[in-house]
Each structure stands twice: as structure tokens, then as C-alpha cells.
Design a protein around this motif. Structure first.
Motif, PDB file in Angstrom:
ATOM      1  N   GLU A   1      41.955  25.193 -36.528  1.00  0.00           N
ATOM      2  CA  GLU A   1      42.569  27.162 -36.323  1.00  0.00           C
ATOM      3  C   GLU A   1      42.730  27.659 -34.861  1.00  0.00           C
ATOM      4  N   ASN A   2      43.549  28.968 -34.391  1.00  0.00           N
ATOM      5  CA  ASN A   2      43.019  28.954 -33.242  1.00  0.00           C
ATOM      6  C   ASN A   2      41.841  30.089 -33.294  1.00  0.00           C
ATOM      7  N   GLY A   3      41.347  30.458 -32.496  1.00  0.00           N
ATOM      8  CA  GLY A   3      39.896  31.207 -32.458  1.00  0.00           C
ATOM      9  C   GLY A   3      38.649  30.380 -31.997  1.00  0.00           C
ATOM     10  N   LYS A   4      37.642  31.447 -32.594  1.00  0.00           N
ATOM     11  CA  LYS A   4      36.332  30.747 -32.399  1.00  0.00           C
ATOM     12  C   LYS A   4      36.104  30.009 -32.719  1.00  0.00           C
ATOM     13  N   LEU A   5      35.791  28.778 -32.241  1.00  0.00           N
ATOM     14  CA  LEU A   5      35.432  27.447 -32.927  1.00  0.00           C
ATOM     15  C   LEU A   5      33.542  28.101 -32.557  1.00  0.00           C
ATOM     16  N   ALA A   6      32.525  27.387 -32.122  1.00  0.00           N
ATOM     17  CA  ALA A   6      31.271  27.038 -31.894  1.00  0.00           C
ATOM     18  C   ALA A   6      31.214  27.867 -31.007  1.00  0.00           C
ATOM     19  N   ASN A   7      29.156  28.719 -31.313  1.00  0.00           N
ATOM     20  CA  ASN A   7      28.430  29.343 -30.550  1.00  0.00           C
ATOM     21  C   ASN A   7      27.300  28.595 -29.542  1.00  0.00           C
ATOM     22  N   GLN A   8      27.906  28.119 -29.054  1.00  0.00           N
ATOM     23  CA  GLN A   8      26.893  27.626 -27.931  1.00  0.00           C
ATOM     24  C   GLN A   8      25.809  27.429 -27.195  1.00  0.00           C
ATOM     25  N   GLY A   9      24.309  28.064 -27.184  1.00  0.00           N
ATOM     26  CA  GLY A   9      23.780  28.698 -26.517  1.00  0.00           C
ATOM     27  C   GLY A   9      24.159  30.080 -26.093  1.00  0.00           C
ATOM     28  N   GLY A  10      24.515  30.851 -26.573  1.00  0.00           N
ATOM     29  CA  GLY A  10      25.290  31.973 -26.077  1.00  0.00           C
ATOM     30  C   GLY A  10      25.546  31.988 -25.856  1.00  0.00           C
ATOM     31  N   VAL A  11      26.714  30.839 -26.019  1.00  0.00           N
ATOM     32  CA  VAL A  11      28.687  30.495 -25.349  1.00  0.00           C
ATOM     33  C   VAL A  11      29.350  31.007 -26.237  1.00  0.00           C
ATOM     34  N   ALA A  12      29.974  31.662 -25.886  1.00  0.00           N
ATOM     35  CA  ALA A  12      31.109  31.452 -27.303  1.00  0.00           C
ATOM     36  C   ALA A  12      32.773  30.608 -27.224  1.00  0.00           C
ATOM     37  N   VAL A  13      33.061  29.389 -27.156  1.00  0.00           N
ATOM     38  CA  VAL A  13      33.753  28.401 -27.240  1.00  0.00           C
ATOM     39  C   VAL A  13      34.673  29.423 -28.260  1.00  0.00           C
ATOM     40  N   SER A  14      36.081  29.270 -27.480  1.00  0.00           N
ATOM     41  CA  SER A  14      37.786  29.353 -28.762  1.00  0.00           C
ATOM     42  C   SER A  14      38.352  28.657 -27.909  1.00  0.00           C
TER      43      SER A  14
ATOM     44  N   LEU B   1      40.793  25.203 -24.437  1.00  0.00           N
ATOM     45  CA  LEU B   1      39.405  25.976 -24.561  1.00  0.00           C
ATOM     46  C   LEU B   1      38.656  26.875 -23.958  1.00  0.00           C
ATOM     47  N   VAL B   2      37.913  27.748 -24.452  1.00  0.00           N
ATOM     48  CA  VAL B   2      37.644  29.178 -23.045  1.00  0.00           C
ATOM     49  C   VAL B   2      35.907  29.564 -24.164  1.00  0.00           C
TER      50      VAL B   2
ATOM     51  N   PRO C   1      28.049  21.648 -18.847  1.00  0.00           N
ATOM     52  CA  PRO C   1      27.421  22.439 -19.535  1.00  0.00           C
ATOM     53  C   PRO C   1      28.363  23.869 -19.454  1.00  0.00           C
ATOM     54  N   THR C   2      27.704  24.261 -20.867  1.00  0.00           N
ATOM     55  CA  THR C   2      28.733  25.277 -21.385  1.00  0.00           C
ATOM     56  C   THR C   2      28.238  27.039 -21.158  1.00  0.00           C
ATOM     57  N   ALA C   3      27.642  26.909 -19.520  1.00  0.00           N
ATOM     58  CA  ALA C   3      27.199  27.472 -18.710  1.00  0.00           C
ATOM     59  C   ALA C   3      26.823  27.309 -17.067  1.00  0.00           C
TER      60      ALA C   3
ATOM     61  N   GLN D   1      46.404  15.685 -23.940  1.00  0.00           N
ATOM     62  CA  GLN D   1      46.427  15.912 -22.961  1.00  0.00           C
ATOM     63  C   GLN D   1      45.090  17.875 -23.159  1.00  0.00           C
ATOM     64  N   TYR D   2      44.313  18.262 -22.770  1.00  0.00           N
ATOM     65  CA  TYR D   2      44.273  19.555 -22.899  1.00  0.00           C
ATOM     66  C   TYR D   2      43.333  20.364 -21.649  1.00  0.00           C
ATOM     67  N   GLN D   3      43.258  21.716 -22.059  1.00  0.00           N
ATOM     68  CA  GLN D   3      42.822  22.732 -20.556  1.00  0.00           C
ATOM     69  C   GLN D   3      41.617  23.172 -21.123  1.00  0.00           C
ATOM     70  N   VAL D   4      40.538  23.402 -19.945  1.00  0.00           N
ATOM     71  CA  VAL D   4      39.483  23.726 -20.664  1.00  0.00           C
ATOM     72  C   VAL D   4      39.188  24.681 -19.673  1.00  0.00           C
ATOM     73  N   LEU D   5      38.590  26.086 -20.055  1.00  0.00           N
ATOM     74  CA  LEU D   5      38.956  27.322 -18.757  1.00  0.00           C
ATOM     75  C   LEU D   5      36.758  27.682 -19.231  1.00  0.00           C
ATOM     76  N   LEU D   6      36.157  26.736 -18.204  1.00  0.00           N
ATOM     77  CA  LEU D   6      34.994  27.658 -17.890  1.00  0.00           C
ATOM     78  C   LEU D   6      34.226  28.728 -17.336  1.00  0.00           C
ATOM     79  N   PRO D   7      33.375  29.238 -17.995  1.00  0.00           N
ATOM     80  CA  PRO D   7      32.199  30.635 -17.886  1.00  0.00           C
ATOM     81  C   PRO D   7      32.881  31.058 -16.360  1.00  0.00           C
ATOM     82  N   ASP D   8      32.496  30.146 -15.048  1.00  0.00           N
ATOM     83  CA  ASP D   8      32.804  30.755 -14.563  1.00  0.00           C
ATOM     84  C   ASP D   8      34.164  30.804 -13.458  1.00  0.00           C
ATOM     85  N   GLY D   9      35.224  31.086 -14.755  1.00  0.00           N
ATOM     86  CA  GLY D   9      36.843  30.793 -14.301  1.00  0.00           C
ATOM     87  C   GLY D   9      36.946  29.428 -13.626  1.00  0.00           C
ATOM     88  N   THR D  10      36.981  28.191 -13.855  1.00  0.00           N
ATOM     89  CA  THR D  10      36.940  27.263 -13.016  1.00  0.00           C
ATOM     90  C   THR D  10      38.069  26.856 -14.349  1.00  0.00           C
ATOM     91  N   ARG D  11      39.309  26.720 -14.252  1.00  0.00           N
ATOM     92  CA  ARG D  11      39.645  25.622 -15.255  1.00  0.00           C
ATOM     93  C   ARG D  11      40.191  23.963 -14.632  1.00  0.00           C
TER      94      ARG D  11
END
Length: 385
Positions: A135-148, A155-156, A205-207, A183-193
Motif C-alpha cells: 500500500e502507498n504510505g509508510k512501509l517501515a522505520n529504519q534506525g529512526g528513518v521513515a520509509v514511505s 521510495l522516500v 544507507p538509510t541516512a 523500474q523505480y525511484q528512490v529519494l534519499l534523506p539528503d535530497g539525492t534522487r
């Protein structure tokens, strides 16, 4: 409507019918519709087995939209739009049904559609999430980082407490893996796509730490990067025997194990390419491509610095060998390529849409007069004309 725009509307129609369309894409689609439906748009023939089935699918989407908008006072406008949408929808289905005979190949084999947003997320504990099923929305918490997961195939990663916060605990690594035709996209916490192409794997790394380098790994496959600028924290991409060091920049890395070259193409900024075996280094400028093989690094200047990329829906070839082209097609359409004739001397320059059905793409390649194809199920035979 020109063919390129029509193909773009096909993509948006697919995303609308699958409830994956973004607000910006809805506005684009509505703007196109207001211009007049001067060409039918193609939806895969297996999307609905009858016009009533299609109506039911469209009504389900519209009912969900009405529920969301009823309280905002916009629901009457939404209901009024039902009739226009139904007209488009039935037109799409009838066109698909009518066109079904034309997408059959030898042996009554149904045509093959292009790839889509598909991937598997591997969390730090090794558990796996199939993103097309999640489902769309939050999938997991990885060491204090929310994965959605978002509706547009992305993936954000966001650190709880904002960008200036530090995640808790040890560094956690995730991987995202795309299959053939995915195919898929990832948005990392530093803003890198990061855009990940078919049959690829990306580990990260998740952060990122507050000091030092931002290091990720393209295990295999192809990825396009838009790196968030940060002079204090260089961004490093490891790919097999190659390492890239960048600041803020846009570049593409192609590193499939079946291809003879690792190709790094720079569009903006600067990238230092290192052969980790020989320690050879080159500094790329925009419009250049590094090609790494057993002999070392060569630098090629692109003939067109405004190339349309795979992430934008294009196969783009710049004097590309036929075998390399067929590798790309095989990964995106999930077919097995067999050569009836030697094709090592055939090279192509140009671009074609990644949104086409396979038969349409092959017809365009055959129009060059340099190649001919025959399909037997998922087996694609390449021949000389």
C-alpha cells in the motif's frame, strides 16, 4: 496530436486507471482532454475483458475520488466529469478491442507491453517488501528513518525530526532490486534522487553520517542520479571495479554484467571516475561519457548533450551496437534474444519510445533497413534484412 504526445497520454491514462497518477499528471491529462480527443489512446488489451468490466473499474476509481472530494464541495463537479471519463474509457476499450488483432504475431502470440514501476525493497533485517503489492504510505522505520512509498513509483526516506536531526542507532542499509521489466525511484534523506532501471540492484544507507562521505553502491544494472549539492560531503558511487566521486551533479551509470563496458555519462557538474584495479582516474566534463573495460578508461564526447534518457521514457542510441540495443530491449520487455545472423557490425543512432508495445518498437527498428525480427512467444529472433 503528434505521436510523442499521444504516447505520453497513453502513459498517463494507464497511471490514472491504476490510481497511480500524481496531481501534476492529472492536470496535464485534463489539459490534453480539453483540447479534444483527436486520437484514441491505447490501453493494454488485457486491462478489461469487456466494456462492462472496464466501466466497473472506472466507476470504482471515480467513487473513491468522490468520497475524497465530497466534503470539499467538489463532488458535484466530479460526478459531472463521470460522463466525459466514461466516454474516454469506453473509447479506449473499444479501440483496444478493435486493435487486438493487429497486435498478434506469428503463432497467435499476444503482444508484449513495456515495463512498469516494479521493485523489491530489502530492509536492514533482510525482510523483503514487494513494492507493487504494498500500500502507498509508510512501509517501515529504519534506525529512526521513515520509509514511505508514493503513488508515482518512488521510495522516500525521511529522518524523524527533520533534515537537521540525526538518526538513532547504528547505520542501517537497505537495497532496492528491480526485475526485468521494472523500474523505480528512490529519494534519499539528503535530497539525492536515484532512478533505477530494469534488472538492477542499488544498496545505500538509510541516512548519511554528519561527517565524511555519502557512500552508496550500484551492485549491478543502471541508475540515473541527481545528487544534492554538499561540498563537505562528497557523494561516492561504487560499481564493480569503478568508483565515482561527485559533489552536486546529474549523471547516469550503466553497469550490467552482460555488457562489456561500464558507462558513466555526465550531464551536469563534475565526476571523478576511478578504476579501482589500476587506480587510473579521469575527470569528466558535462557531455562526456567514461567507458571502462579490461583495457582501462576511455572518454567519449557525446554527439548530443541533450539526450533523452531512459528515465524519461526513451531508448536513446548513439552509434550503439545492435547487441547492446537488444540487451536493453530484453531487460525492459522480458524477452529472450536469439541471433539467427551475426550482427556485430550493425550500429544505430536515434531514439524510440519505451512506452510502445514491443511490436511497435520492433517495427520502428526494422524501418532502418538494418535489422529484421521474428517472435516466438518470449523468444525474439534477430536477423539481417
Amino acid at each position: 496530436m503528434n505521436n510523442m504526445k499521444n504516447k505520453r497520454m497513453e502513459l498517463l491514462a494507464h497511471k490514472w486507471l491504476e490510481d497511480r497518477i500524481t496531481p501534476e499528471e492529472v492536470a496535464e491529462f485534463n489539459s490534453w482532454y480539453s483540447e479534444g480527443l483527436d486520437q484514441p489512446i491505447f490501453i493494454a488489451v488485457d486491462y478489461a475483458h469487456s466494456d462492462q468490466h472496464l466501466r466497473n473499474r472506472i466507476f470504482n476509481i471515480i467513487e473513491k475520488e468522490i468520497s475524497k472530494r465530497r466534503r470539499s464541495g467538489m463532488w458535484l463537479r466530479t460526478v459531472a466529469a463521470v460522463f466525459a471519463v466514461m466516454t474516454i474509457g469506453v473509447g479506449i476499450y473499444l479501440y483496444s478491442k478493435q486493435d487486438q488483432e493487429t497486435v498478434m504475431t506469428t503463432g497467435s502470440t499476444v503482444d508484449i507491453p513495456p515495463g512498469s514501476d516494479e521493485a523489491t525493497l530489502v530492509l536492514g533485517d533482510g525482510s523483503r517488501i514487494v513494492l507493487s503489492d504494498a500500500e502507498n504510505g509508510k512501509l517501515a522505520n529504519q534506525g529512526g528513518v521513515a520509509v514511505s512509498k508514493t503513488a508515482d513509483g518512488q521510495l522516500v526516506y525521511r529522518i524523524a525530526g527533520g533534515d537537521d536531526s540525526q538518526p538513532s542507532g547504528a547505520v542501517v542499509y537497505n537495497s532496492i532490486e528491480t526485475p526485468q521489466g521494472g523500474q523505480y525511484q528512490v529519494l534519499l534523506p539528503d535530497g539525492t534522487r536515484v532512478w533505477l532501471n530494469a534488472a538492477s540492484s542499488f544498496r545505500y544507507p538509510t541516512a548519511f553520517p554528519k561527517s565524511g562521505r555519502r557512500e552508496v553502491q550500484l551492485t549491478y544494472g543502471e541508475a540515473y542520479f541527481e545528487v544534492s549539492p554538499d561540498e563537505q560531503h562528497p557523494f561516492v558511487v561504487a560499481t564493480g571495479r569503478q568508483q565515482l566521486e561527485v559533489l552536486g551533479t546529474r549523471f547516469n551509470v550503466n553497469a550490467y554484467p552482460e555488457d562489456p563496458l561500464i558507462k558513466t555519462t555526465l550531464f551536469e557538474g563534475k565526476v571523478k571516475v576511478t578504476d579501482r584495479l589500476s587506480k587510473e582516474q579521469v575527470l569528466l566534463r558535462p557531455g562526456q561519457q567514461a567507458q571502462l573495460d579490461g583495457l582501462g578508461i576511455r572518454v567519449k564526447t557525446l554527439s548530443d548533450t541533450n539526450l533523452e534518457l531512459w528515465k524519461d521514457g526513451k531508448f536513446t542510441f548513439d552509434n550503439e551496437p545492435m547487441r547492446s540495443i537488444m540487451h536493453q530491449i530484453a531487460r525492459w520487455y522480458k524477452v529472450r534474444v536469439v541471433y539467427e545472423d551475426p550482427m556485430q557490425d550493425v550500429r544505430l543512432t536515434g531514439s524510440v519510445s519505451r512506452f510502445d508495445q514491443l511490436s511497435t518498437l520492433l517495427e520502428k527498428l526494422e524501418q532502418t533497413g538494418l535489422v529484421r525480427f521474428k517472435r516466438e512467444g518470449d523468444r525474439l529472433i534477430v536477423m539481417k534484412p
